[in-house]
Design an enzyme around this catalytic site. Structure first.
Site, short mmCIF file in Angstrom:
data_model
loop_
_atom_site.label_atom_id
_atom_site.label_comp_id
_atom_site.label_asym_id
_atom_site.label_seq_id
_atom_site.Cartn_x
_atom_site.Cartn_y
_atom_site.Cartn_z
N GLY A 185 -20.31 -38.44 63.13
CA GLY A 185 -21.62 -38.64 63.75
C GLY A 185 -22.59 -37.52 63.39
O GLY A 185 -22.28 -36.63 62.60
N ILE B 117 -24.18 -34.88 65.16
CA ILE B 117 -23.88 -33.48 65.49
C ILE B 117 -22.46 -33.14 65.01
O ILE B 117 -22.20 -32.04 64.52
CB ILE B 117 -24.03 -33.23 67.01
CG1 ILE B 117 -25.40 -33.71 67.49
CG2 ILE B 117 -23.88 -31.74 67.32
CD1 ILE B 117 -25.56 -33.79 69.00
N SER C 36 -18.23 -46.57 65.11
CA SER C 36 -19.07 -47.49 65.87
C SER C 36 -20.55 -47.13 65.69
O SER C 36 -21.41 -48.00 65.80
CB SER C 36 -18.69 -47.48 67.36
OG SER C 36 -18.78 -46.18 67.87
N ASN C 37 -20.83 -45.85 65.43
CA ASN C 37 -22.21 -45.46 65.20
C ASN C 37 -22.29 -44.45 64.04
O ASN C 37 -23.08 -43.52 64.08
CB ASN C 37 -22.82 -44.88 66.49
CG ASN C 37 -24.33 -44.79 66.42
OD1 ASN C 37 -24.98 -45.56 65.70
ND2 ASN C 37 -24.91 -43.84 67.14
N SER D 132 -25.05 -32.45 78.19
CA SER D 132 -26.47 -32.69 77.91
C SER D 132 -27.34 -32.10 79.01
O SER D 132 -26.92 -32.04 80.18
CB SER D 132 -26.70 -34.20 77.85
OG SER D 132 -28.07 -34.50 77.92
N TYR E 259 -25.18 -43.34 81.41
CA TYR E 259 -24.94 -42.34 80.35
C TYR E 259 -24.98 -40.93 80.94
O TYR E 259 -24.07 -40.13 80.74
CB TYR E 259 -25.99 -42.48 79.24
CG TYR E 259 -26.09 -41.23 78.39
CD1 TYR E 259 -25.14 -40.96 77.43
CD2 TYR E 259 -27.12 -40.30 78.61
CE1 TYR E 259 -25.21 -39.78 76.69
CE2 TYR E 259 -27.19 -39.13 77.88
CZ TYR E 259 -26.23 -38.87 76.92
OH TYR E 259 -26.29 -37.70 76.20
N LYS F 191 -21.94 -37.73 81.59
CA LYS F 191 -21.96 -36.31 81.22
C LYS F 191 -21.66 -35.45 82.46
O LYS F 191 -20.91 -34.49 82.39
CB LYS F 191 -23.31 -35.92 80.61
CG LYS F 191 -23.57 -36.59 79.26
CD LYS F 191 -22.52 -36.21 78.22
CE LYS F 191 -22.64 -36.99 76.93
NZ LYS F 191 -21.50 -36.80 76.01
N ASN G 152 -34.36 -42.42 69.76
CA ASN G 152 -34.83 -41.04 69.90
C ASN G 152 -36.09 -40.80 69.07
O ASN G 152 -36.34 -41.48 68.08
CB ASN G 152 -33.73 -40.06 69.47
CG ASN G 152 -32.52 -40.16 70.39
OD1 ASN G 152 -31.43 -40.55 69.96
ND2 ASN G 152 -32.70 -39.85 71.65
N LEU G 153 -36.84 -39.81 69.50
CA LEU G 153 -38.17 -39.59 68.93
C LEU G 153 -38.15 -39.26 67.43
O LEU G 153 -38.87 -39.90 66.65
CB LEU G 153 -38.87 -38.45 69.71
CG LEU G 153 -40.27 -38.10 69.20
CD1 LEU G 153 -41.23 -39.26 69.40
CD2 LEU G 153 -40.78 -36.84 69.89
C1 UD1 Z 1 -32.39 -38.78 75.97
C2 UD1 Z 1 -31.56 -38.45 77.16
C3 UD1 Z 1 -30.60 -37.36 76.80
C4 UD1 Z 1 -29.74 -37.81 75.67
C5 UD1 Z 1 -30.62 -38.17 74.51
C6 UD1 Z 1 -29.72 -38.70 73.41
C7 UD1 Z 1 -32.41 -38.60 79.44
C8 UD1 Z 1 -33.39 -38.08 80.41
N1 UD1 Z 1 -32.42 -38.02 78.23
O1 UD1 Z 1 -33.23 -37.66 75.72
O2 UD1 Z 1 -29.76 -37.04 77.86
O3 UD1 Z 1 -28.85 -36.80 75.32
O4 UD1 Z 1 -31.58 -39.13 74.89
O5 UD1 Z 1 -29.91 -40.01 73.11
O6 UD1 Z 1 -31.64 -39.46 79.72
N2 UD1 Z 1 -40.49 -40.78 72.83
C9 UD1 Z 1 -41.60 -41.50 72.47
N3 UD1 Z 1 -41.45 -42.58 71.65
C10 UD1 Z 1 -40.25 -42.97 71.16
C11 UD1 Z 1 -39.09 -42.22 71.51
C12 UD1 Z 1 -39.24 -41.14 72.36
O7 UD1 Z 1 -42.72 -41.19 72.89
O8 UD1 Z 1 -40.17 -43.97 70.41
C13 UD1 Z 1 -40.62 -39.61 73.69
C14 UD1 Z 1 -39.87 -39.73 75.01
O9 UD1 Z 1 -40.68 -40.28 75.99
C15 UD1 Z 1 -39.54 -38.26 75.27
C16 UD1 Z 1 -39.39 -37.63 73.90
O10 UD1 Z 1 -40.05 -38.51 73.01
O11 UD1 Z 1 -40.60 -37.65 75.92
C17 UD1 Z 1 -37.95 -37.47 73.47
O12 UD1 Z 1 -37.29 -38.70 73.63
P1 UD1 Z 1 -35.79 -38.94 73.12
O13 UD1 Z 1 -35.66 -38.49 71.72
O14 UD1 Z 1 -35.42 -40.35 73.44
O15 UD1 Z 1 -34.93 -37.92 73.98
P2 UD1 Z 1 -34.79 -37.76 75.58
O16 UD1 Z 1 -35.30 -38.93 76.29
O17 UD1 Z 1 -35.37 -36.44 75.91
#
Ligand code: UD1
Length: 338
Positions: A10, A12, A34-35, A125, A150, A154, A200-201
């Protein structure tokens, strides 16, 4: 020293395998793909010159876990990454998450408890803190009610390890509470490979930048932060990988203060979603197509780490900035779409 890395193919996990092998550890990976993808083994070999041992195995099959530890009696150190991590999916399929993330943890701990001495590193996390009352977040901040199954896995995972360590003096464990991991290896050989639409962002940003996604949705700009978007602590995956090696060495050298310890792993700096986008635009020289949409359910406003404990006690410090990590994420994205 032979180390089992579960989920070692994966994101990390693979970066940690590289750092372990660079330090001379012998690694055996368990992954069910799986991922992830078996081609990651080639990436690891290209960087380190060595292909780690690998077993495709589903850790939910208890007898297979028992059989593995029978065959690998010399494995006394485990870094346990294998877990499901999509917050939204966990709400839809809670039992899948409890079985995947909790069942497998229990099976591995049971095997380690049979040994004279064992070391265990757990992927936790910052989600355990929920919306913390104070920033930066120290390890003493209270654990809040989990927002999702999820997040609950943790929290429960940490409790299961703590309870087990209490009655098992020969088991030494460290839980690392990651903030937001991102980036890819500087070599361009390994990186994040999310299956399907990224949740994720950062992978969403780079996939939009390369044209795979039409636009990024920014989830809300009405948060009580300077630019209205959420703030996170983005930690470079190689820095994070190194934290695992340092934590394992702490246990192997007997430098731990108790047989269960917890550390935050972040940079200590918070960045907003818009700052992350700006950073992408700077390193790529491209404008990112994005629009502001409603908030995403369950998102917290702000989370960044107090890293004092990791800095002082582990002797570990994040070295890379968001921009450097974004640059490597972008190089990786371009390479895999070539
Ligand atoms: C989430 C989980 C974290 C987990 C991680 C791994 C929570 C609160 N957090 O982190 O525990 O380890 O995912 O999958 O459960 N964003 C956008 N647009 C997007 C995607 C994200 O604006 O398309 C924003 C989100 O609103 C957030 C930031 O980007 O503010 C980071 O988002 P993301 O990468 O999904 O991480 P977390 O939500 O912080």
């Amino acid at each position: 020293m032979k180390v089992l890395v579960t989920g070692g193919l994966g994101f990390i996990g693979s970066h940690t395998v590289v750092e372990l092998q660079n330090k001379g550890f012998e690694v055996v990976i368990i992954d069910d793909c799986s991922n992830s993808d078996e081609s990651v083994l080639d990436g690891i070999e290209a960087i380190t010159g060595k292909k780690p041992a690998y077993e495709k195995l589903d850790l939910k099959e208890k007898h297979k876990v028992e059989d593995f530890f029978q065959r690998y009696q010399d494995v006394t150190g485990v870094i346990h990454f294998a877990a499901s991590k999509a917050v939204g999916e966990s709400v839809e399929k809670p039992l899948l998450y409890y079985e995947n993330n909790i069942g497998t943890l229990v099976y591995i701990l049971k095997e380690l408890c049979k040994k004279n001495k064992a070391s265990f590193i757990f992927s936790s996390s910052c989600t355990v803190y929920g919306q913390a009352d104070e920033m930066p977040i120290t390890e003493d901040a209270p654990v809040k009610v989990a927002e999702s199954p999820y997040g609950n896995t943790k929290q429960m995972g940490e409790e299961i390890i703590a309870d087990t360590c209490k009655v098992t003096p020969d088991l030494n464990a460290i839980a690392l509470r990651y903030f937001n991991p991102m980036g890819a290896h500087p070599s361009g050989e390994i990186g994040e490979l999310p299956k399907g639409v990224p949740q994720n962002l950062v992978p969403f940003i780079t996939q939009t930048g390369i044209g795979l996604r039409e636009e990024l949705s920014v989830f809300g700009d009405d948060y009580p932060t300077p630019d209205g978007t959420c703030i996170r602590d983005y930690i470079y995956v190689v820095d994070l990988a190194k934290a695992h090696v340092v934590a394992l060495e702490r246990l192997l050298n007997g430098n731990n203060e108790s047989n269960y310890e917890v550390f935050n792993v972040g940079t200590g700096t918070g960045s907003s979603v818009l700052e992350a986008i700006q950073s992408f635009e700077k390193v790529s020289g491209r404008k990112l197509n994005y629009k502001i949409v409603d908030r995403r359910a369950g998102d917290i406003t702000t989370a960044y780490a107090d890293t004092t404990k990791a800095n002082k006690v582990l002797g570990w410090k994040a070295e890379y900035t968001l921009e450097q990590a974004m640059n490597y994420a972008w190089i990786w994205e371009q390479k895999i779409r070539d």
